[in-house]
Design an enzyme around this catalytic site. Structure first.
Site, PDB file in Angstrom:
ATOM      1  N   ASP A 556       0.800  -1.226   0.000  1.00 58.98           N
ATOM      2  CA  ASP A 556       0.000   0.000   0.000  1.00 58.98           C
ATOM      3  C   ASP A 556       0.835   1.280   0.000  1.00 58.98           C
ATOM      4  OD1 ASP A 556      -1.843  -1.988   0.161  1.00 58.98           O
ATOM      5  OD2 ASP A 556      -2.910  -1.232   1.900  1.00 58.98           O
ATOM      6  N   GLU A 788      -4.757  -6.787  13.315  1.00 57.47           N
ATOM      7  CA  GLU A 788      -4.240  -6.592  11.963  1.00 57.47           C
ATOM      8  C   GLU A 788      -2.762  -6.218  11.981  1.00 57.47           C
ATOM      9  OE1 GLU A 788      -5.299  -3.880   7.998  1.00 57.47           O
ATOM     10  OE2 GLU A 788      -6.069  -3.294   9.970  1.00 57.47           O
TER      11      GLU A 788
END
Length: 818
Positions: A556, A788
Site C-alpha cells: 500500500d 491486523e
C-alpha cells in the site's frame, strides 16, 4: 524489420524485378484518358474498400479485446470435487461475515444464521441487535476456540454480561450432504447469579436466486411458535429443521418473509419487531406482517432466561426416516462434540508439538483459537466480480464462479483477497493440505484467458454490501503478489505430499493455469531492463499523496519512488518472480512437465551478482527500489484565496510540493521491501550482503523492536508520516505479522545453512521469534483479539480486529513449523 523504400541505391528494384509491360496496350493511343479515369476510379474503389476492411477489422479486434478481460481460460477445472461430490466439505460455517451461520458449498442454496439482542440492554438509540460481525458492536471477544475445518466447531462470544457459545457437529450420510446440529448456549459472563433475558433468532433462508420452498410447522397450542421447518431445494431435495430447547423459554415468535438476499436480513428482521404489552412488554416478531405468498426466509425467535440452550437440528430428506443412533440432540450431541474436541487436541499437538516445546496451557489455547479462527473463517462465495480493461469504457461482469477461501477479518474484510490467501494457506496447509489444495484450485479457476486473477473477490450480494462502491471494480493491469505460490512451495516441501497420488494429480490440474499466470506476470509487469519488474497501478498524478501508493504490491503506502515512471525497478516484485521461477521449475520436474525455461530464469534471478547490480545501494548498504525520486517533498496547504474564501468554509486540502527536482536513483527508504531478497531466501548464505541485512534486523534504531520488526526504519524520512492529510501511516512503521513470519522463517533457514553468518542468524532468530510470539499472545489475552498490526513503540494491537488471517501465522512460529 522491413527495409525502407528509398529512391535509387540498392533498395531500388532492378529491371528484372520490375513488373513487365502488358503486351498489346499502347498507352499513347487515342482514348487513353478514359482508361486513366477508369484506373483512378478503380484505385479509389480499392483504397476505399481497403479502408473499410481495415475499419471493420479494427472494430472487430477492439471487440475481441473487450471480451478477453472476462473470458475464462478454456482448460479443465482445477477444482476436482465440488458440491455434493465432496460431502466432507459440503456443509460448513461458510458465512464468516456473520457471528454464526451454516451454508452449503453449492450456488444459491439454503443458508442459516443467528441473531440476538439483550432486552434489558436496549438504549434509546440502539437495540443492540447482533447479526453481522461489526467492529462497532465492541464485543469483548468473539471467535472460534476449536474448529477442524470440516466436522465441527466451537465458538465463544462475549457480549456485555452474556457469554454465547455456538457450536456445530456434522453427520455424514445419505446422498444429499449429510446432516448437522448447531447448539447455541447462553449464560452469564460473571459469577453473580441474576436473572438475565436474551432474545435469540435463528433463521433459514434461500440465498439470492435460489429455488425451493420453506414451510413453517406451527405449534398447535401457540400460533406464534414455529416448532419445525420443512423445505426443499434442488441440491438438498427435501429436508427438515427442528428447534429443541433446554431451559426456561418465556415467549416464542416467528416470521415468514420475502427477502432480496442475505444482505437485507438484518434490516428486514428488525423492521418486523414490535412490543407485546400482553406478554410482559416483550419485543417480538410481528406475524401480522408475514407474507401471504411463499416465503424465502423463515425466522424462529425465543425470549428466554439464562442459562438457556437451543439445538437446531437439520436433517436431510434421505435421513428423515430415522437413524438407528437417534437425533443428534441433548446428551448424544454433547458426547459427539466432546469426542471431536478430544480428537482435535490430539491432532493439534501431533502437528505443532506446543506442549512438548514447553508452552503453557494458556498459550496452547491461544494457538488453537488462532488456527480455529483461520479455518473457521473459510467462506464459500458465489457470484461475479466487476472488472475493467483499457479496452472497456465501462466495468463489465466477470463470469459467475464459486470461491472457497479464508478471509483476513470477519468484521472488516469478510471476503477473499489474493495477497492474503497465500499467507493463510501456509498455516492451513500444515493442518489439512487437502483443504489448502481445494482453496488454491478455486482461486486458480478464476484466471482469465490473459492469465490475470482479480486481486479482491467480492462475490454475491452479501459480500458486496460490505464494500464501498469505489473499491468494487478490478482492473486487469493490476497485479497482486503471487503469494499462493508460498503455500504451494510449503506443500512441495512436505515429503508426504510429494509422494502422494492426490497431490501430484492436483499439480497436474493446476499446471496450465500456473503457467499462464506466470507468463502474465512476466510480460505485464516487466521492468525497463532485463530482469527488472515494475508494479503497475501507481498514480503519478495524485497530488494529495505524499508518496503515490502501490496498492498492487500489497504494501500500500510503503514508500517507493516519489515520481512514478516506467524507469522504476521494484525489488519485491523481482523477488516474487525469483520465487515463482524456482517453484515452477520444481513442480515441472515433479510432474514431468517442461521446466527448462523456468530453471534458466530462476538461475538468472537468483544470481546475487545481477541482483546486487540492479538493487544494492553501496551508499546505503541496503537493497532498495530504483526510480525517479527526491526526498525533498512535502504536503503543504495552498494559500487561501481571500476573495473567494468565506468564514466557515473548509480550508483547501494539502497538496504535495516538490522542493528539489527528482532524479533517477535508489529510493533510500529502508524497511520491509529491503528485506525481500532475505525473506524469500535469495541471498547466498556466504554473501557479505547478508551480514548487512542481519545488522539492520538487529538494530533498534532501524527495524528491531521488542514486539517484532517494524515495517519502515526509524531512520527513513517517511517513517510514520501520513500519506495524505487524512490517511494515517499504514506500512510505514507498524508491525505486520506476515512479513515477520517470513523473516523468522528466513532466519531459521540461514541459521541452518553453513556460512560466516550462521551463528548470527541463529541469535537473531531466537530473539525475533520470541518477540513476535510473546507480544501477539500478550495482546490476545489483554484485549481478547488477534490484530491486523501492532504498534512499534508499545506493541499494542491496532487496525481491525479480529484479524485471524495472516496474523495467525504466529502458530507456525510457535511450532517452528516452517
Amino acid at each position: 524489420m522491413a527495409r525502407q523504400r528509398v529512391p535509387g541505391g540498392r533498395n531500388r528494384p532492378s529491371s528484372k524485378d520490375r513488373a513487365p509491360s502488358r503486351p498489346g496496350i499502347n498507352v499513347n493511343r487515342p482514348g487513353s484518358h478514359g482508361n486513366m479515369a477508369l484506373c483512378r476510379s478503380s484505385t479509389l474503389w480499392i483504397v476505399s474498400s481497403g479502408i473499410l476492411i481495415m475499419g471493420i477489422a479494427y472494430v472487430s479486434y477492439q471487440g475481441y479485446l473487450q471480451t478477453r478481460v472476462n473470458t475464462p481460460l478454456s482448460v479443465p477445472s482445477a477444482v476436482s470435487n465440488s458440491g455434493l461430490s465432496d460431502p466432507t466439505r459440503f456443509w460448513g460455517s461458510y458465512r464468516p461475515g456473520v457471528y454464526f451461520g451454516m451454508k452449503t458449498r453449492s450456488p444459491y442454496d439454503l443458508l442459516s444464521g443467528l441473531m440476538w439482542f439483550i432486552p434489558d440492554q436496549i438504549t434509546q438509540n440502539d437495540i443492540g441487535f447482533r447479526h453481522w460481525c461489526e467492529q462497532g458492536d465492541n464485543l469483548a471477544r468473539y471467535g472460534w476456540v476449536k474448529h477442524d475445518g470440516e466436522n465441527f466447531g466451537v465458538q465463544e462470544i462475549f457480549d456485555r454480561n452474556l457469554k454465547l457459545t455456538t457450536s456445530f457437529v456434522k453427520r455424514p450420510g445419505g446422498d444429499r450432504g449429510g446432516d448437522w446440529t448447531a447448539r447455541i448456549r447462553v449464560e452469564q459472563n460473571h459469577t453473580k447469579k441474576v436473572t438475565q433475558m436474551v432474545s435469540l433468532f435463528f433463521y433459514f433462508g434461500l440465498d439470492e436466486k435460489a429455488e425451493g420452498a420453506l414451510l413453517p410447522v406451527l405449534d398447535a397450542s401457540d400460533a406464534l411458535r414455529m416448532n419445525e421447518i420443512s423445505g426443499t431445494s434442488p441440491t438438498l431435495g427435501s429436508f427438515r429443521v427442528k428447534f429443541v430447547e433446554n431451559g426456561q423459554a418465556k415467549q416464542h415468535f416467528h416470521a415468514k418473509l420475502i427477502s432480496p438476499g442475505p444482505q437485507s436480513y438484518t434490516d428486514l428482521v428488525m423492521r418486523q419487531l414490535r412490543r407485546y404489552e400482553d406478554k410482559q412488554a416483550a419485543i417480538g416478531l410481528d406475524p401480522t406482517s408475514n407474507v401471504e405468498g411463499d416465503p424465502n426466509l423463515l425466522v424462529y425467535q425465543v425470549n428466554a432466561v439464562t442459562p438457556f440452550e437451543l439445538d437446531v437440528v437439520f436433517e436431510s430428506g434421505a435421513n428423515m426416516a430415522g437413524r438407528v443412533e437417534g437425533e443428534l440432540v441433548g446428551n448424544l450431541y454433547t458426547d459427539a462434540l466432546k469426542q471431536l474436541e478430544r480428537d482435535y487436541d490430539l491432532a493439534f499437538e501431533a502437528q505443532f508439538h506446543l506442549q512438548n516445546k514447553g508452552f503453557s496451557r494458556q498459550d496452547v489455547d491461544f494457538a488453537q483459537a488462532a488456527l480455529s479462527n483461520m479455518v473457521g473463517g473459510i467462506g464459500y462465495f458465489y457470484g461475479h466480480s466487476l472488472v475493467q480493461s483499457d479496452s472497456n469504457p465501462q466495468a463489465v461482469q466477470y463470469w459467475d464462479a464459486p470461491l472457497y477461501s479464508a478471509v483476513p477479518s470477519r468484521s472488516f474484510f469478510p471476503r477473499g483477497f489474493l495477497w492474503d490467501e497465500g499467507f493463510h494457506n501456509l498455516l492451513i496447509a500444515k493442518w489439512n493440505p487437502k483443504i489448502s489444495a481445494d482453496i488454491l484450485a478455486h482461486w486458480l479457476d478464476l484466471i482469465n484467458v490473459e492469465g490475470w486473477i482479480p486481486r479482491e473477490q467480492i462475490l454475491g450480494l452479501e459480500a458486496r454490501a460490505k464494500v464501498p462502491a469505489e473499491f468494487v471494480v478490478q482492473h486487469n493491469k493490476n497485479a497482486n503478489p503471487p503469494t499462493l505460490l508460498l503455500a504451494l512451495e510449503s506443500m512441495m516441501h512436505a515429503k508426504e505430499n510429494r509422494q502422494s497420488t492426490w497431490f501430484r494429480e492436483f499439480l497436474v490440474r493446476v499446471w496450465p493455469r500456473l503457467e499462464l499466470w506466470y507468463d502474465w506476470f512476466n510480460t505485464s509487469q516487466q521492468g525497463p531492463v532485463p530482469g527488472s519488474f515494475r508494479w503497475r497501478g501507481r498514480n503519478g498524478t495524485a497530488d494529495r499523496e505524499l508518496n503515490p501508493k502501490t496498492l498492487t504490491s500489497g504494501l500500500d503506502d510503503y514508500p517507493r519512488a516519489s515520481h512514478p515512471t516506467e524507469d522504476e525497478r521494484h525489488l519485491d516484485l523481482r523477488c516474487w518472480m525469483a520465487l515463482a521461477s524456482k517453484l515452477m521449475a520444481d513442480i515441472g520436474r515433479l510432474i514431468g512437465m517442461d521446466h527448462e525455461k523456468y530453471s534458466a530464469t530462476s538461475e538468472f534471478l537468483h544470481d546475487n551478482m545481477f541482483l546486487n547490480e540492479m538493487h544494492w545501494s553501496e551508499k546505503h548498504k541496503a537493497y532498495l527500489d530504483f526510480g525517479f525520486h527526491t526526498e525533498d517533498i512535502r504536503l503543504e496547504r495552498p494559500p487561501i484565496n481571500s476573495k473567494t474564501h468565506r468564514p466557515g468554509m473548509p480550508k483547501p486540502e494539502k497538496i504535495r510540493v516538490t522542493k528539489t527536482p527528482p532524479k533517477l536513483q535508489y529510493v533510500p527508504q529502508l524497511g520491509y521491501n529491503s528485506l525481500f531478497p532475505f525473506i524469500l531466501q535469495i541471498i547466498d548464505p556466504s554473501s557479505p550482503k547478508l551480514a548487512a541485512v542481519l545488522a539492520d534486523l538487529e538494530d533498534p534504531q532501524k527495524l528491531f523492536t521488542p514486539y517484532g520488526l517494524r515495517s519502515l526504519s526509524q531512520s527513513a524520512s517517511l517513517y510514520m508520516k501520513r500519506n495524505t492529510e487524512h490517511d494515517p501511516p499504514y506500512w510505514r512503521g507498524p508491525i505486520w505479522i506476515n512479513i515477520n513470519f517470513l523473516a523468522v522463517r528466513a532466519l531459521k533457514h540461514y541459521a541452518d545453512a553453513p556460512g560466516p553468518n550462521q551463528y548470527r542468524a541463529q541469535k537473531v532468530y531466537l530473539k525475533l521469534r520470541q518477540a513476535v510470539i510473546g507480544n501477539v499472545i500478550r495482546e490476545y489475552h489483554r484485549t481478547g483479539y488477534i490484530w491486523e498490526q501492532y504498534h512499534d513503540k508499545t506493541g499494542h494491537g491496532q487496525g481491525c480486529r479480529p484479524f485471524t488471517g495472516w496474523s495467525a501465522l504466529t502458530v507456525l512460529m510457535m511450532g517452528e513449523t516452517y
